[in-house]
Scaffold this motif. Structure first.
Motif, short mmCIF file in Angstrom:
data_model
loop_
_atom_site.label_atom_id
_atom_site.label_comp_id
_atom_site.label_asym_id
_atom_site.label_seq_id
_atom_site.Cartn_x
_atom_site.Cartn_y
_atom_site.Cartn_z
N LYS A 35 -11.53 -11.29 22.94
CA LYS A 35 -12.74 -10.54 22.60
C LYS A 35 -12.65 -9.89 21.22
O LYS A 35 -13.64 -9.36 20.73
CB LYS A 35 -13.04 -9.48 23.65
N GLY A 36 -11.48 -9.87 20.62
CA GLY A 36 -11.35 -9.32 19.28
C GLY A 36 -10.73 -7.95 19.24
O GLY A 36 -10.23 -7.44 20.24
N VAL A 37 -10.79 -7.37 18.05
CA VAL A 37 -10.18 -6.06 17.78
C VAL A 37 -11.11 -5.24 16.90
O VAL A 37 -11.70 -5.76 15.95
CB VAL A 37 -8.82 -6.21 17.05
N LEU A 38 -11.20 -3.96 17.22
CA LEU A 38 -11.95 -3.01 16.39
C LEU A 38 -10.96 -2.05 15.76
O LEU A 38 -10.13 -1.45 16.45
CB LEU A 38 -12.97 -2.24 17.23
N LEU A 39 -11.04 -1.92 14.44
CA LEU A 39 -10.19 -1.00 13.70
C LEU A 39 -10.98 0.27 13.38
O LEU A 39 -12.10 0.18 12.88
CB LEU A 39 -9.71 -1.63 12.40
N LEU A 40 -10.38 1.42 13.66
CA LEU A 40 -10.98 2.71 13.33
C LEU A 40 -10.00 3.47 12.46
O LEU A 40 -8.79 3.42 12.70
CB LEU A 40 -11.31 3.50 14.59
N TYR A 41 -10.49 4.19 11.48
CA TYR A 41 -9.62 4.84 10.50
C TYR A 41 -10.08 6.27 10.22
O TYR A 41 -11.19 6.66 10.56
CB TYR A 41 -9.60 4.03 9.20
N ASP A 42 -9.19 7.03 9.53
CA ASP A 42 -9.53 8.43 9.24
C ASP A 42 -10.09 8.65 7.84
O ASP A 42 -11.10 9.32 7.69
CB ASP A 42 -8.34 9.37 9.51
N LEU A 43 -9.50 8.12 6.81
CA LEU A 43 -9.91 8.40 5.43
C LEU A 43 -10.07 7.11 4.64
O LEU A 43 -9.55 6.06 5.03
CB LEU A 43 -8.88 9.29 4.74
N GLY A 44 -10.73 7.21 3.50
CA GLY A 44 -11.11 6.05 2.70
C GLY A 44 -10.01 5.07 2.37
O GLY A 44 -10.21 3.86 2.46
N SER A 45 -8.83 5.54 1.98
CA SER A 45 -7.78 4.58 1.64
C SER A 45 -7.29 3.82 2.87
O SER A 45 -6.84 2.68 2.76
CB SER A 45 -6.61 5.27 0.94
N ALA A 46 -7.42 4.42 4.04
CA ALA A 46 -7.09 3.71 5.27
C ALA A 46 -8.08 2.57 5.49
O ALA A 46 -7.70 1.51 5.98
CB ALA A 46 -7.08 4.67 6.46
N MET A 47 -9.33 2.79 5.11
CA MET A 47 -10.33 1.73 5.22
C MET A 47 -9.95 0.55 4.33
O MET A 47 -10.06 -0.61 4.74
CB MET A 47 -11.72 2.23 4.85
N MET A 48 -9.52 0.84 3.11
CA MET A 48 -9.13 -0.24 2.20
C MET A 48 -7.97 -1.04 2.77
O MET A 48 -7.97 -2.27 2.72
CB MET A 48 -8.76 0.33 0.83
N ASN A 49 -6.99 -0.35 3.36
CA ASN A 49 -5.86 -1.06 3.96
C ASN A 49 -6.28 -1.83 5.21
O ASN A 49 -5.76 -2.92 5.48
CB ASN A 49 -4.72 -0.10 4.28
N ALA A 50 -7.23 -1.30 5.97
CA ALA A 50 -7.75 -2.02 7.13
C ALA A 50 -8.43 -3.31 6.70
O ALA A 50 -8.22 -4.37 7.29
CB ALA A 50 -8.71 -1.13 7.92
N GLU A 51 -9.25 -3.23 5.66
CA GLU A 51 -9.93 -4.42 5.16
C GLU A 51 -8.94 -5.45 4.61
O GLU A 51 -9.11 -6.65 4.83
CB GLU A 51 -10.96 -4.03 4.12
#
Length: 123
Positions: A61-77
């Motif tokens: 079914k996949g995976v959902l990534l949730l993050y706290d701050l902007g640089s975490a979003m960049m690393n998630a992407e």
């Protein structure tokens, strides 16, 4: 039953550990994996930790990534780009605690990745 996996990404290992504790009070079946801090457990984020957590949380079914701050979003992407999966999404601009809890509840009901993301985006 398969569930959408959840990866919690934070600059602090303690933050994601606490959120997982809250989730586990009521939801036990959903895979919830942690990517908190750097490899040295310092403040920061790690693409490698996110990739490893994504592998552990992944299901059909996949995976959902949730993050706290902007640089975490960049690393998630970046982790998504480096992964071999096509069914991974990042919940953007969602409060980490509330979003993670809603994601776990929705996933626990057997909903699809798109439905879980839609619910999280309403938080």
């Amino acid at each position: 039953m398969d569930y959408v996996g959840i990866v919690l990404i934070s600059h602090s290992p303690k933050v994601v550990e606490g959120i997982k504790d809250i989730i586990r009070q009521v939801i036990h079946e959903v895979p919830v994996e942690l990517a908190g801090g750097t490899e040295e457990d310092e403040i920061g984020t790690s693409v490698d930790k996110i990739l490893e957590a994504t592998k552990r949380a992944h299901s059909v079914k996949g995976v959902l990534l949730l993050y706290d701050l902007g640089s975490a979003m960049m690393n998630a992407e970046l982790a998504i780009e480096l992964s071999n999966y096509d069914n991974i999404k990042v919940a953007k601009d969602v409060p980490l605690v509330e979003g993670a809890y809603v994601a776990a509840v929705e996933s626990g009901m057997g909903k699809s990745l798109e439905d879980v993301l839609e619910a999280v985006n309403r938080v």
